[in-house]
Write a protein that holds these residues in place. Sequence first.
Motif, PDB file in Angstrom:
ATOM      1  N   SER A 250       0.944  -1.816   0.414  1.00  0.00           N
ATOM      2  CA  SER A 250      -0.263  -0.160  -0.009  1.00  0.00           C
ATOM      3  C   SER A 250       0.480   1.522   0.025  1.00  0.00           C
ATOM      4  O   SER A 250       0.781   2.575  -0.844  1.00  0.00           O
ATOM      5  CB  SER A 250      -0.795   0.031   0.884  1.00  0.00           C
TER       6      SER A 250
ATOM      7  N   ALA B 178       1.006   3.612  -3.655  1.00  0.00           N
ATOM      8  CA  ALA B 178       1.052   5.339  -2.922  1.00  0.00           C
ATOM      9  C   ALA B 178       1.565   6.703  -3.305  1.00  0.00           C
ATOM     10  O   ALA B 178       1.858   7.462  -3.958  1.00  0.00           O
ATOM     11  CB  ALA B 178       0.297   5.403  -1.812  1.00  0.00           C
TER      12      ALA B 178
ATOM     13  N   ASP C  66      -3.307   9.003   0.812  1.00  0.00           N
ATOM     14  CA  ASP C  66      -3.508   7.452   0.821  1.00  0.00           C
ATOM     15  C   ASP C  66      -2.253   6.911   0.747  1.00  0.00           C
ATOM     16  O   ASP C  66      -2.292   6.183   1.796  1.00  0.00           O
ATOM     17  CB  ASP C  66      -3.343   7.205  -0.779  1.00  0.00           C
TER      18      ASP C  66
ATOM     19  N   ARG D 173      -2.340   7.690   5.003  1.00  0.00           N
ATOM     20  CA  ARG D 173      -3.120   6.996   5.591  1.00  0.00           C
ATOM     21  C   ARG D 173      -2.728   5.065   5.808  1.00  0.00           C
ATOM     22  O   ARG D 173      -2.515   3.901   7.130  1.00  0.00           O
ATOM     23  CB  ARG D 173      -4.979   6.463   5.266  1.00  0.00           C
TER      24      ARG D 173
END
Length: 73
Positions: free
Chosen positions: A18, A22, A30, A33
Amino acid sequence: MAFASGRSKKAQRYFDKSNEVAMNLGARYDLARAQLDSALAFSELEDRRQLGEQLLGELGAVVPEIEREQFPW
């Protein structure tokens, strides 16, 4: 889901992916996060929490209060 089901190594790989995606997309919110979520799941990743908060600050966003209560600082 992997973390919640006790599969921490798999969860770590998902968090890392992730973060990578991002970053490659330039999706700063993103990325923030993903940094915060991985730090919340793995306390040894304190540097990610700091980076996530920094990115949110640059975007004019904040960590919701309920999440702040979950971080162990």
